[in-house]
Design a protein around this motif. Structure first.
Motif, PDB file in Angstrom:
ATOM      1  N   UNK A   1     -14.330   1.035  -1.566  1.00 28.96           N
ATOM      2  CA  UNK A   1     -13.673   1.213  -0.270  1.00 28.96           C
ATOM      3  C   UNK A   1     -12.777   0.041   0.091  1.00 28.96           C
ATOM      4  N   UNK A   2     -13.140  -1.160  -0.341  1.00 31.67           N
ATOM      5  CA  UNK A   2     -12.358  -2.335   0.032  1.00 31.67           C
ATOM      6  C   UNK A   2     -10.916  -2.287  -0.440  1.00 31.67           C
ATOM      7  N   UNK A   3     -10.693  -1.730  -1.628  1.00 32.75           N
ATOM      8  CA  UNK A   3      -9.329  -1.663  -2.162  1.00 32.75           C
ATOM      9  C   UNK A   3      -8.672  -0.314  -2.001  1.00 32.75           C
ATOM     10  N   UNK A   4      -9.335   0.613  -1.308  1.00 32.55           N
ATOM     11  CA  UNK A   4      -8.818   1.979  -1.229  1.00 32.55           C
ATOM     12  C   UNK A   4      -7.497   2.049  -0.483  1.00 32.55           C
ATOM     13  N   UNK A   5      -7.389   1.346   0.642  1.00 29.03           N
ATOM     14  CA  UNK A   5      -6.162   1.431   1.440  1.00 29.03           C
ATOM     15  C   UNK A   5      -4.957   0.982   0.629  1.00 29.03           C
ATOM     16  N   UNK A   6      -5.111  -0.045  -0.171  1.00 27.38           N
ATOM     17  CA  UNK A   6      -3.997  -0.540  -0.990  1.00 27.38           C
ATOM     18  C   UNK A   6      -3.604   0.479  -2.054  1.00 27.38           C
ATOM     19  N   UNK A   7      -4.590   1.179  -2.630  1.00 26.76           N
ATOM     20  CA  UNK A   7      -4.294   2.188  -3.646  1.00 26.76           C
ATOM     21  C   UNK A   7      -3.694   3.445  -3.026  1.00 26.76           C
ATOM     22  N   UNK A   8      -4.175   3.812  -1.847  1.00 22.95           N
ATOM     23  CA  UNK A   8      -3.863   5.119  -1.282  1.00 22.95           C
ATOM     24  C   UNK A   8      -2.608   5.164  -0.422  1.00 22.95           C
TER      25      UNK A   8
ATOM     26  N   UNK B   1       1.281   1.634   6.523  1.00 24.64           N
ATOM     27  CA  UNK B   1       0.750   2.898   7.037  1.00 24.64           C
ATOM     28  C   UNK B   1      -0.541   2.682   7.823  1.00 24.64           C
ATOM     29  N   UNK B   2      -1.456   1.873   7.309  1.00 32.36           N
ATOM     30  CA  UNK B   2      -2.732   1.660   7.994  1.00 32.36           C
ATOM     31  C   UNK B   2      -2.533   1.009   9.356  1.00 32.36           C
TER      32      UNK B   2
ATOM     33  N   UNK C   1      10.748  13.422  -4.189  1.00 31.69           N
ATOM     34  CA  UNK C   1      10.178  12.085  -4.051  1.00 31.69           C
ATOM     35  C   UNK C   1      10.238  11.687  -2.585  1.00 31.69           C
ATOM     36  N   UNK C   2       9.099  11.286  -2.032  1.00 33.61           N
ATOM     37  CA  UNK C   2       8.994  10.923  -0.627  1.00 33.61           C
ATOM     38  C   UNK C   2       9.079   9.409  -0.484  1.00 33.61           C
ATOM     39  N   UNK C   3      10.115   8.929   0.144  1.00 35.89           N
ATOM     40  CA  UNK C   3      10.255   7.491   0.380  1.00 35.89           C
ATOM     41  C   UNK C   3       9.165   7.005   1.332  1.00 35.89           C
ATOM     42  N   UNK C   4       8.691   5.783   1.096  1.00 39.53           N
ATOM     43  CA  UNK C   4       7.721   5.175   1.985  1.00 39.53           C
ATOM     44  C   UNK C   4       6.345   5.793   1.948  1.00 39.53           C
TER      45      UNK C   4
ATOM     46  N   UNK D   1      -0.200  10.802   4.742  1.00 35.17           N
ATOM     47  CA  UNK D   1       0.819   9.814   5.098  1.00 35.17           C
ATOM     48  C   UNK D   1       2.064  10.454   5.714  1.00 35.17           C
ATOM     49  N   UNK D   2       2.441  11.611   5.213  1.00 38.37           N
ATOM     50  CA  UNK D   2       3.694  12.251   5.647  1.00 38.37           C
ATOM     51  C   UNK D   2       3.480  13.751   5.823  1.00 38.37           C
TER      52      UNK D   2
END
Length: 270
Positions: free
Chosen positions: A148-155, A160-161, A236-239, A247-248
């Protein structure tokens, strides 16, 4: 063949609308990942999700392959479709990451059932077998909270967070709650997944959607997928990183409304 008994349910829409089945990424539930986008699709589609073993309400069962998981999704869809009055009706499909891999197997194994598909943040193979086996071992030893600690960076793409902290926190919190064996079995399934040499057998129209900031399944992976099937298109979705529907949701819903509302093609099984 081991066919997992999957759970899930309606996310938006009504039973009298065309059926759209949505699939989750590893570590998420279809409701957490798709709810915002599904709400934007519900005026057009009956949006139904499914969950992986150990995720949401789906129990952990025997180990499975991605192909067996696809068979489980088809059985889940047939139960839902039977209640609508036609258990063998065609449906549209959209899946993220492992959910997208399942979509590819559905397109290959049940070509008469999936009229059109959108495959998001995925590939004909994902990662490497040693990396998946290593992750399975970590989770079996320490549980999903270890990831869970690295999930936000991967996802998620950077920022966004901070913009949508509630959405990000719900998804990361959900990962920590996933059953360790169910997650590890999914890792093992991904270690054995590779349909690169079968893409030309996919006849249904496919929209491959990539996140420009996705390091897990980068745009090149989706570009190869779109080029390998008979009727593929890339967006392809930018950002955006790996969990595009969260996210979008508006951009994903708009792409799906355009692509999935087109005519299906006849398959050799028809």
């Amino acid at each position: 063949m081991t066919v997992p008994a999957l759970t899930g349910g309606r996310l938006a829409g009504r039973p009298d609308q065309p059926l759209l089945v949505v699939g989750p990424s590893l570590g998420t539930t279809s409701r957490a990942l798709w709810s915002a986008a599904a709400g934007l699709l519900g005026d057009t589609f009956d949006v139904v999700g499914w969950d992986l073993p150990g995720h949401g309400g789906t129990p952990v069962q025997a180990p499975f392959t991605v192909g067996e998981l696809a068979a489980g999704v088809l059985a889940h869809v047939e139960r839902i479709a039977a209640a609508r009055g036609d258990a063998t009706a065609r449906f549209a499909y959209a899946g993220v990451s492992l959910g997208g891999a399942v979509g590819l197997r559905l397109l290959l194994d049940a070509p008469g059932r999936v009229g059109r598909a959108a495959l998001l943040c995925t590939g004909a193979t994902i990662g490497t077998p040693p990396a998946w086996r290593e992750r399975a071992a970590v989770v079996r030893a320490s549980g999903c909270a270890a990831l869970a600690g690295g999930a936000a960076e991967r996802w998620f793409a950077p920022g966004f967070a901070d913009r949508r902290p509630g959405v990000a926190a719900e998804l990361v919190r959900g990962l920590a709650d996933v059953d360790r064996e169910g997650y590890a079995q999914a890792c093992d399934a991904l270690a054995g997944f590779d349909v690169r040499d079968r893409l030309a057998g996919v006849a249904a129209p496919v929209l491959a959607i990539a996140g420009a900031r996705d390091a897990v399944t980068p745009p090149a992976s989706l570009k190869r997928l779109a080029a390998g099937v008979r009727d593929g298109r890339l967006a392809v979705l930018d950002g955006v990183a790996h969990l595009a529907p969260a996210e979008a949701p508006r951009r994903v819903a708009d792409l799906l409304l355009t692509h999935l509302s087109g005519p299906a093609v006849s398959s050799p099984a028809d």
